[in-house]
Design a protein around this motif. Structure first.
Motif, mmCIF file in Angstrom:
data_model
loop_
_atom_site.group_PDB
_atom_site.id
_atom_site.type_symbol
_atom_site.label_atom_id
_atom_site.label_comp_id
_atom_site.label_asym_id
_atom_site.label_seq_id
_atom_site.Cartn_x
_atom_site.Cartn_y
_atom_site.Cartn_z
ATOM 1 N N PRO A 1 -5.828 -44.346 9.024
ATOM 2 C CA PRO A 1 -6.084 -45.762 9.293
ATOM 3 C C PRO A 1 -6.709 -46.520 8.125
ATOM 4 O O PRO A 1 -6.634 -47.733 8.078
ATOM 5 C CB PRO A 1 -7.044 -45.733 10.483
ATOM 6 C CG PRO A 1 -7.730 -44.421 10.388
ATOM 7 C CD PRO A 1 -6.781 -43.479 9.725
ATOM 8 N N VAL B 1 -3.858 -45.801 1.216
ATOM 9 C CA VAL B 1 -2.907 -45.105 2.076
ATOM 10 C C VAL B 1 -1.477 -45.401 1.627
ATOM 11 O O VAL B 1 -1.073 -46.561 1.534
ATOM 12 C CB VAL B 1 -3.076 -45.537 3.549
ATOM 13 C CG1 VAL B 1 -2.089 -44.805 4.429
ATOM 14 C CG2 VAL B 1 -4.488 -45.283 4.011
ATOM 15 N N LEU B 2 -0.712 -44.343 1.320
ATOM 16 C CA LEU B 2 0.701 -44.502 0.999
ATOM 17 C C LEU B 2 1.551 -44.285 2.232
ATOM 18 O O LEU B 2 2.655 -44.808 2.339
ATOM 19 C CB LEU B 2 1.115 -43.491 -0.078
ATOM 20 C CG LEU B 2 0.569 -43.737 -1.480
ATOM 21 C CD1 LEU B 2 0.979 -42.604 -2.389
ATOM 22 C CD2 LEU B 2 1.081 -45.061 -2.024
ATOM 23 N N ARG B 3 1.048 -43.420 3.117
ATOM 24 C CA ARG B 3 1.824 -43.092 4.303
ATOM 25 C C ARG B 3 0.869 -42.901 5.467
ATOM 26 O O ARG B 3 -0.109 -42.158 5.345
ATOM 27 C CB ARG B 3 2.612 -41.800 4.020
ATOM 28 C CG ARG B 3 3.678 -41.484 5.039
ATOM 29 C CD ARG B 3 4.186 -40.058 4.858
ATOM 30 N NE ARG B 3 4.418 -39.518 6.186
ATOM 31 C CZ ARG B 3 5.624 -39.246 6.675
ATOM 32 N NH1 ARG B 3 6.676 -39.347 5.931
ATOM 33 N NH2 ARG B 3 5.757 -38.794 7.904
ATOM 34 N N PRO B 4 1.074 -43.614 6.594
ATOM 35 C CA PRO B 4 0.207 -43.414 7.760
ATOM 36 C C PRO B 4 0.403 -41.984 8.319
ATOM 37 O O PRO B 4 1.287 -41.306 7.834
ATOM 38 C CB PRO B 4 0.681 -44.486 8.735
ATOM 39 C CG PRO B 4 1.847 -45.153 8.121
ATOM 40 C CD PRO B 4 2.163 -44.528 6.836
ATOM 41 N N PRO B 5 -0.328 -41.540 9.275
ATOM 42 C CA PRO B 5 -1.185 -42.256 10.232
ATOM 43 C C PRO B 5 -2.626 -42.518 9.794
ATOM 44 O O PRO B 5 -3.377 -43.026 10.630
ATOM 45 C CB PRO B 5 -1.185 -41.336 11.443
ATOM 46 C CG PRO B 5 -0.965 -39.986 10.897
ATOM 47 C CD PRO B 5 -0.105 -40.163 9.696
ATOM 48 N N CYS C 1 -2.145 -35.052 3.146
ATOM 49 C CA CYS C 1 -2.889 -34.342 4.186
ATOM 50 C C CYS C 1 -1.962 -33.354 4.894
ATOM 51 O O CYS C 1 -0.886 -33.744 5.348
ATOM 52 C CB CYS C 1 -3.470 -35.328 5.192
ATOM 53 S SG CYS C 1 -4.393 -34.500 6.486
ATOM 54 N N THR D 1 -9.177 -39.582 6.329
ATOM 55 C CA THR D 1 -9.803 -40.552 7.227
ATOM 56 C C THR D 1 -9.185 -40.534 8.616
ATOM 57 O O THR D 1 -9.673 -41.200 9.518
ATOM 58 C CB THR D 1 -9.666 -41.971 6.650
ATOM 59 O OG1 THR D 1 -8.299 -42.168 6.293
ATOM 60 C CG2 THR D 1 -10.546 -42.143 5.447
ATOM 61 N N HIS D 2 -8.099 -39.760 8.793
ATOM 62 C CA HIS D 2 -7.459 -39.691 10.102
ATOM 63 C C HIS D 2 -8.223 -38.737 11.008
ATOM 64 O O HIS D 2 -8.912 -39.160 11.925
ATOM 65 C CB HIS D 2 -6.003 -39.270 9.925
ATOM 66 C CG HIS D 2 -5.213 -39.274 11.188
ATOM 67 N ND1 HIS D 2 -4.426 -38.223 11.562
ATOM 68 C CD2 HIS D 2 -5.085 -40.200 12.145
ATOM 69 C CE1 HIS D 2 -3.845 -38.513 12.703
ATOM 70 N NE2 HIS D 2 -4.223 -39.701 13.088
ATOM 71 N N LEU D 3 -8.139 -37.433 10.709
ATOM 72 C CA LEU D 3 -8.833 -36.463 11.553
ATOM 73 C C LEU D 3 -9.601 -35.422 10.742
ATOM 74 O O LEU D 3 -9.759 -34.276 11.171
ATOM 75 C CB LEU D 3 -7.856 -35.790 12.513
ATOM 76 C CG LEU D 3 -7.322 -36.703 13.614
ATOM 77 C CD1 LEU D 3 -6.203 -36.041 14.373
ATOM 78 C CD2 LEU D 3 -8.415 -37.106 14.585
ATOM 79 N N CYS E 1 -2.383 -31.972 7.748
ATOM 80 C CA CYS E 1 -2.440 -31.994 9.210
ATOM 81 C C CYS E 1 -1.434 -32.964 9.816
ATOM 82 O O CYS E 1 -0.674 -32.607 10.699
ATOM 83 C CB CYS E 1 -3.839 -32.349 9.683
ATOM 84 S SG CYS E 1 -5.033 -31.089 9.274
ATOM 85 N N HIS E 2 -1.435 -34.215 9.348
ATOM 86 C CA HIS E 2 -0.527 -35.192 9.952
ATOM 87 C C HIS E 2 0.279 -35.940 8.912
ATOM 88 O O HIS E 2 0.808 -37.011 9.171
ATOM 89 C CB HIS E 2 -1.294 -36.156 10.850
ATOM 90 C CG HIS E 2 -2.016 -35.457 11.947
ATOM 91 N ND1 HIS E 2 -3.279 -34.971 11.809
ATOM 92 C CD2 HIS E 2 -1.624 -35.117 13.192
ATOM 93 C CE1 HIS E 2 -3.648 -34.368 12.919
ATOM 94 N NE2 HIS E 2 -2.663 -34.439 13.777
ATOM 95 N N GLY E 3 0.323 -35.408 7.683
ATOM 96 C CA GLY E 3 1.226 -35.951 6.678
ATOM 97 C C GLY E 3 0.803 -37.265 6.056
ATOM 98 O O GLY E 3 1.614 -37.916 5.387
#
Lengths: 432, 169
Positions: B133, B127-131, B114, B97-99, B116-118
């Motif tokens: 949203p 969500v367990l870890r951001p980024p 993910c 859902t981020h990118l 791409c941004h972890g």
């Protein structure tokens, strides 16, 4: 008889004088110093020329469809002919162009070439810099390999976070998923729209340099006019030396080092880590810490506005014709740069630790991860600059230099972290 | 000597200015039309793309084939079928859902991570870890005669996992 001869020569010389028209007929001898400009603008133009030539050659073999794009590039690379060399030259020129254009941008600000008569050119130069970024980005997708596909997926998804127009902008680029229409749109942008705009603006850029009577020069206190020499041969010879050496280096380098080409794009499998092109990794790093709307829209807009406004609205142009010619300029630049780099690395490291330790508990929304930290940074930055101004009684130009240096070093620091310090799963790692 | 000259030129300049303005107006109308046509063309293109790519319903399989707490990927529908611990089903979209990177299921950690941004998501898509949203998007699940069917055409966005989102027998 003599008159006819003259006419013939002038016609024969017509082409060369047309090309030379971007230059003034005479230039101040002082501006010929290599260390004033390092020939960066000339290098950028040379690279554009090289890119147009190799680009036309590549167009002869490239097929902009999702079915054939990858295989056409793969055939080009595998063929024993000069195909892969041409592709390498195009690839390396494009990447070096981003770097050189950025250095040119720094040079223009730091030598004070932003004052009266050059302000419009500062704006055009920044637009040109962004066109170069866009050309690079659109070209990045064309090989349709894994690297291209996922970098562009990330970049087009960023668009959906732009307020108001984001969703429709993303639809125009071919929907939420990168596919056939994205490829054809990027192809048109890359080979027609962006180069044409770039050429028009570049000619305007050159002409404005000529109108401002050549390169930036020291404003003499004495009334004696600066010593001038004719452009040809003095300037032309120097330009040719820089341009031709650059071409030679790139052609040679491209003969030995190959541009990367990964496996064909696979929409089901993101490579790990999936990174944007290197020049966007500063913004990718911002995405790790800020809510996307702020990382891809608000903060870049703030940066762009500050960089545009510094010489225009706030009249923070440095003294003309010398590198950081303001009093205590070098000390200010150096200490700001060190502070900027240290702060960036500490903040990134600490924030990464907090995100990793209790990520689920942290609300990653537009307020706590967007408006609040952005506003905090802006307020703190400006209060610190005001405080420094009071404490050391700095001038407007000196405070402008602090702001400029800080912005540039923070973005550089983020880019370096993104390139070398982010490993698998985008975890912080040591590069060695 | 100079002032009468200027007054003579004044009306001339006015007409010239007027005509120039008309030219400018015409040029901007042309530019707007051109932009509008381009926008329309791109718009029709993206619309046609959506209608052709609406996938048909994916028949995932019999309920008994999925163990509680398991995740099964369905590449043709671009989703994962998660069988929760109580035996209910969630169809999770595989794009982050981020990118919109494609998130793989890590069987060892029992997480979607993910590349791409972890961002990390649990079995429920939370969500367990951001980024990231918001949790992973859901697809519509139906259970007919003990067979799980997923409709990849409809994507449901949500703010948080809720047991009512899962489909039971």
């Amino acid at each position: 008889m003599e008159v006819i001869n003259k006419k013939q020569t002038s016609q024969r010389r017509s082409l060369s004088s047309f090309i030379m028209h971007v230059h003034p007929t005479v230039v101040a001898r002082d501006t010929l110093r290599f260390t004033l400009s390092f020939g960066l603008g000339g290098m950028a133009s040379t690279l554009c020329l090289l890119l147009f030539m190799t680009g036309v050659l590549l167009l002869l073999v490239y097929e902009p469809t999702t079915l054939n794009a990858y295989s056409s590039v793969r055939t080009l690379v595998n063929d024993s002919g000069f195909g892969s060399w041409v592709r390498n030259v195009h690839y390396f020129s494009a990447n070096i162009l981003v770097f050189i254009a950025f250095l040119h941008f720094l040079r223009v600000y730091l030598t004070g070439a932003t004052n009266t008569g050059r302000q419009l050119n500062w704006v055009i130069g920044i637009v040109l810099l962004m066109l170069i970024f866009l050309s690079n980005l659109t070209g990045y997708l064309l090989p349709w390999d894994q690297l291209a596909f996922w970098a562009i997926t990330i970049c087009t998804s960023m668009l959906s976070y732009v307020p108001l127009v984001g969703e429709s902008l993303q639809m125009l680029l071919g929907g939420a998923e990168v596919g056939a229409s994205t490829l054809s749109i990027f192809f048109v942008l890359h080979v027609v729209f962006l180069p044409v705009t770039l050429i028009i603006l570049a000619v305007w850029h050159f002409w404005l340099v000529r109108k401002a009577s050549g390169l930036v020069q020291v404003e003499e206190e004495t009334s004696s006019p600066p010593i001038r020499v004719s452009t040809s041969p003095h300037l032309v010879v120097r330009e040719a030396a820089v341009g031709l050496s650059l071409i030679a280096i790139i052609l040679l380098f491209a003969a030995f080092v190959n541009a990367p080409l990964l496996d064909q794009a696979n929409p089901g499998l993101s490579p790990n880590p999936a990174k944007a092109p290197w020049y966007f990794l500063g913004f990718q790093e911002l995405l790790m810490h800020f809510y996307p709307t702020f990382a891809v829209c608000v903060i870049p807009m703030l940066l762009l506005f500050t960089l545009l406004a510094l010489p225009l609205l706030y009249d923070c142009s440095l003294p003309a014709g010398r590198w950081i010619g303001v009093a205590k300029g070098r000390a200010i630049t150096f200490s700001t740069a060190v502070c900027g780099l240290l702060l960036t690395s500490i903040v990134v490291f600490v924030d990464d630790l907090t995100l990793a330790s209790d990520g689920g508990a942290i609300t990653f929304d537009w307020f706590y991860r967007g408006l609040l930290p952005t506003a905090l940074i802006v307020v703190v930055l400006f209060s610190v600059i005001l405080l420094l101004r009071k404490m050391f009684s700095l001038s407007r130009v000196q405070s402008g230099l602090i702001l400029f240096t800080f912005i540039i070093t923070v973005m550089l620091g983020l880019t370096v972290i993104g390139i070398w310090f982010r490993g698998e799963g985008m975890q912080l790692v040591w590069p060695w | 000597m100079k002032s009468p000259d200027l007054s003579k030129e004044q009306p001339q300049l006015g007409r010239r200015l007027f005509l120039n303005r008309i030219w400018l107006l015409l040029a901007s109308i042309v530019a707007i039309e051109f932009g509008w046509v381009g926008f329309k063309i791109l718009k029709s293109k993206s619309n046609s793309r959506v209608s052709t790519e609406l996938e048909s319903i994916v028949v995932a399989g019999n309920i008994s084939e999925f163990a509680p707490g398991s995740v099964t990927p369905f590449p043709q529908g671009q989703f994962y079928l998660a069988c929760l611990d109580d035996g209910s089903f969630l169809a999770l979209s595989r794009s982050c859902t981020h990118l919109h990177c494609s998130v793989p299921w890590d069987e060892g950690k029992k997480q979607f991570v993910c590349p791409c941004h972890g961002s990390a998501f649990d079995l429920n898509g939370d969500v367990l870890r951001p980024p990231a949203p918001r949790p992973l998007d859901l697809l519509h699940v139906r259970i007919e005669n003990g067979v799980v069917k997923v409709d990849p055409g409809q994507v449901i966005k949500r703010d948080k996992f809720d047991p009512s989102q899962a489909t039971r027998i």
